[in-house]
Design a protein around this motif. Sequence first.
Motif, PDB file in Angstrom:
ATOM      1  N   THR A  67      67.390 106.622  51.497  1.00  0.00           N
ATOM      2  CA  THR A  67      68.872 106.899  50.994  1.00  0.00           C
ATOM      3  C   THR A  67      69.259 106.764  49.780  1.00  0.00           C
ATOM      4  O   THR A  67      70.260 105.831  49.530  1.00  0.00           O
ATOM      5  CB  THR A  67      69.723 106.456  52.209  1.00  0.00           C
ATOM      6  N   PRO A  68      68.704 107.296  48.958  1.00  0.00           N
ATOM      7  CA  PRO A  68      68.849 106.569  47.311  1.00  0.00           C
ATOM      8  C   PRO A  68      70.183 106.894  46.932  1.00  0.00           C
ATOM      9  O   PRO A  68      70.734 106.190  45.900  1.00  0.00           O
ATOM     10  CB  PRO A  68      67.966 107.825  46.662  1.00  0.00           C
ATOM     11  N   GLU A  69      70.900 107.880  47.320  1.00  0.00           N
ATOM     12  CA  GLU A  69      72.360 108.048  46.899  1.00  0.00           C
ATOM     13  C   GLU A  69      73.221 106.767  47.395  1.00  0.00           C
ATOM     14  O   GLU A  69      74.279 107.032  46.761  1.00  0.00           O
ATOM     15  CB  GLU A  69      72.883 109.218  47.761  1.00  0.00           C
ATOM     16  N   LYS A  70      72.987 105.865  47.891  1.00  0.00           N
ATOM     17  CA  LYS A  70      73.809 105.048  48.428  1.00  0.00           C
ATOM     18  C   LYS A  70      73.470 103.681  47.324  1.00  0.00           C
ATOM     19  O   LYS A  70      74.212 102.653  47.355  1.00  0.00           O
ATOM     20  CB  LYS A  70      73.467 104.289  49.923  1.00  0.00           C
ATOM     21  N   GLY A  71      72.527 103.892  46.476  1.00  0.00           N
ATOM     22  CA  GLY A  71      72.181 102.959  45.632  1.00  0.00           C
ATOM     23  C   GLY A  71      72.566 103.235  44.267  1.00  0.00           C
ATOM     24  O   GLY A  71      72.816 104.694  43.989  1.00  0.00           O
ATOM     25  N   VAL A  72      71.896 102.738  43.114  1.00  0.00           N
ATOM     26  CA  VAL A  72      72.056 102.820  41.927  1.00  0.00           C
ATOM     27  C   VAL A  72      70.783 102.112  41.114  1.00  0.00           C
ATOM     28  O   VAL A  72      70.536 101.250  41.178  1.00  0.00           O
ATOM     29  CB  VAL A  72      73.179 102.145  40.893  1.00  0.00           C
ATOM     30  N   ASN A  73      69.984 103.261  40.778  1.00  0.00           N
ATOM     31  CA  ASN A  73      68.572 102.946  40.422  1.00  0.00           C
ATOM     32  C   ASN A  73      68.534 102.680  38.851  1.00  0.00           C
ATOM     33  O   ASN A  73      68.871 103.418  37.940  1.00  0.00           O
ATOM     34  CB  ASN A  73      67.974 104.317  40.678  1.00  0.00           C
ATOM     35  N   THR A  74      68.264 101.250  38.668  1.00  0.00           N
ATOM     36  CA  THR A  74      68.057 100.947  37.346  1.00  0.00           C
ATOM     37  C   THR A  74      67.141 101.267  36.584  1.00  0.00           C
ATOM     38  O   THR A  74      67.334 101.243  35.346  1.00  0.00           O
ATOM     39  CB  THR A  74      67.982  99.298  37.437  1.00  0.00           C
ATOM     40  N   ILE A  75      66.021 101.755  37.214  1.00  0.00           N
ATOM     41  CA  ILE A  75      64.828 102.118  36.377  1.00  0.00           C
ATOM     42  C   ILE A  75      65.188 103.395  35.780  1.00  0.00           C
ATOM     43  O   ILE A  75      65.275 103.874  34.639  1.00  0.00           O
ATOM     44  CB  ILE A  75      63.715 102.470  37.309  1.00  0.00           C
ATOM     45  N   GLY A  85      62.345  96.470  39.997  1.00  0.00           N
ATOM     46  CA  GLY A  85      62.167  96.779  41.520  1.00  0.00           C
ATOM     47  C   GLY A  85      61.257  95.597  41.904  1.00  0.00           C
ATOM     48  O   GLY A  85      60.900  94.734  41.355  1.00  0.00           O
ATOM     49  N   ASN A  86      61.573  95.389  43.405  1.00  0.00           N
ATOM     50  CA  ASN A  86      60.705  94.468  44.154  1.00  0.00           C
ATOM     51  C   ASN A  86      59.921  95.059  45.358  1.00  0.00           C
ATOM     52  O   ASN A  86      58.936  94.458  45.848  1.00  0.00           O
ATOM     53  CB  ASN A  86      61.585  93.438  44.565  1.00  0.00           C
ATOM     54  N   GLN A  87      60.081  96.142  45.743  1.00  0.00           N
ATOM     55  CA  GLN A  87      59.230  96.643  46.659  1.00  0.00           C
ATOM     56  C   GLN A  87      59.226  98.377  46.539  1.00  0.00           C
ATOM     57  O   GLN A  87      60.325  98.908  45.790  1.00  0.00           O
ATOM     58  CB  GLN A  87      59.741  96.321  47.984  1.00  0.00           C
ATOM     59  N   ILE A  88      58.535  99.095  47.143  1.00  0.00           N
ATOM     60  CA  ILE A  88      58.163 100.481  46.902  1.00  0.00           C
ATOM     61  C   ILE A  88      58.988 101.262  47.807  1.00  0.00           C
ATOM     62  O   ILE A  88      59.484 102.581  47.477  1.00  0.00           O
ATOM     63  CB  ILE A  88      56.796 100.753  47.251  1.00  0.00           C
ATOM     64  N   ASN A  89      59.527 100.618  48.761  1.00  0.00           N
ATOM     65  CA  ASN A  89      60.697 101.504  49.443  1.00  0.00           C
ATOM     66  C   ASN A  89      62.231 100.971  49.430  1.00  0.00           C
ATOM     67  O   ASN A  89      62.747 101.358  50.339  1.00  0.00           O
ATOM     68  CB  ASN A  89      60.256 101.680  51.135  1.00  0.00           C
ATOM     69  N   GLU A 117      67.631  97.201  41.916  1.00  0.00           N
ATOM     70  CA  GLU A 117      68.992  97.152  41.586  1.00  0.00           C
ATOM     71  C   GLU A 117      68.895  96.111  40.337  1.00  0.00           C
ATOM     72  O   GLU A 117      70.065  95.896  39.904  1.00  0.00           O
ATOM     73  CB  GLU A 117      69.650  96.093  42.524  1.00  0.00           C
ATOM     74  N   TYR A 118      67.690  96.037  39.723  1.00  0.00           N
ATOM     75  CA  TYR A 118      67.853  95.137  38.438  1.00  0.00           C
ATOM     76  C   TYR A 118      66.407  95.466  37.710  1.00  0.00           C
ATOM     77  O   TYR A 118      65.498  95.500  38.327  1.00  0.00           O
ATOM     78  CB  TYR A 118      67.662  93.735  38.741  1.00  0.00           C
ATOM     79  N   THR A 119      66.709  95.903  36.526  1.00  0.00           N
ATOM     80  CA  THR A 119      65.385  96.109  35.553  1.00  0.00           C
ATOM     81  C   THR A 119      65.753  95.815  34.253  1.00  0.00           C
ATOM     82  O   THR A 119      66.838  95.730  33.697  1.00  0.00           O
ATOM     83  CB  THR A 119      65.125  97.848  35.482  1.00  0.00           C
TER      84      THR A 119
END
Length: 297
Positions: free
Chosen positions: A112-120, A159-163, A167-169
Amino acid sequence: MDIPPPYGAEIHDGVMYGRGTTDMKAGLTALIIAMIELKESGQDFSGTVRLLACVGEEIGMLGSKQLTDLGYTEDIDGMIIAEPSTPYYNTKHKGSIQYQVIAHGRAAHSSTPEKGVNTIQLINDFINKTNVKIDEAAATAENDMLGKMLNVFNMIEGGNQINSVPEYTVLSGNARTIPEVGNDVVVGIFNDMIEDINANGQGMLELNLLQNNQYADGDNDSVLVDLIKVEDPQSENRGLSGATDGSNFTNVDNKFDFVIYGPGRIDSAHTLNESIEVDQYLAFIDKYVNIYKGYLK
């Protein structure tokens, strides 16, 4: 021959091997011994020779900043920085900006990537937008000796895990500036791109300047240059892509003769088998003595 231990200072076939031998323990020691020899000669000379030995050159040029802030270059007429330069000497070098762009977002499950903000993704947007502006700025001017301004993105940590949506880059990079396209221009581009991306309201970028050292722009023709040409008639003046403590020392109102001139080759610095030819190091002691005498007569 096996590579000697990096901290052994072993001499093989007239070459001393060891970390820092060429960058720049040989040059610094040669300056010091030349000053001692000048003192012990008892020869009269006009003026003062001052040694500025600095710590932290590799981690922000902390020592040269402190000495500059204390006014040690406000009253000088000339300066030799003994960085390895053979077979050249340098009157100019690029500025150096070491920086981080830190992205703050929101974690979410990768389903559900739409619920997050991808810092990468934020960092990717910053890289793409910034590359365009950096290329445009670099194309506006080229220095005759230093070439073009340039910027390199060197590290991305996120990132901290593949799935999970990261949240921080952190993006790390290094820009090299010239008088025509200086530090303010480059930092301004970074800030403009960060402001543009942050305006979308999805996550936040911030700039962390780790090192913001100016270029050094010494005169190509000076008394100091003339004396070096006497000692090394075949040497050429080349611009230096790397930065030195001259970034701080020359960043004052006082305009003085400035030359980077020392034993060793820069391409040996920071290598596994860093080394210095002993005869070259000893020859530079005599060269420095002659330059001191010629400049202070």
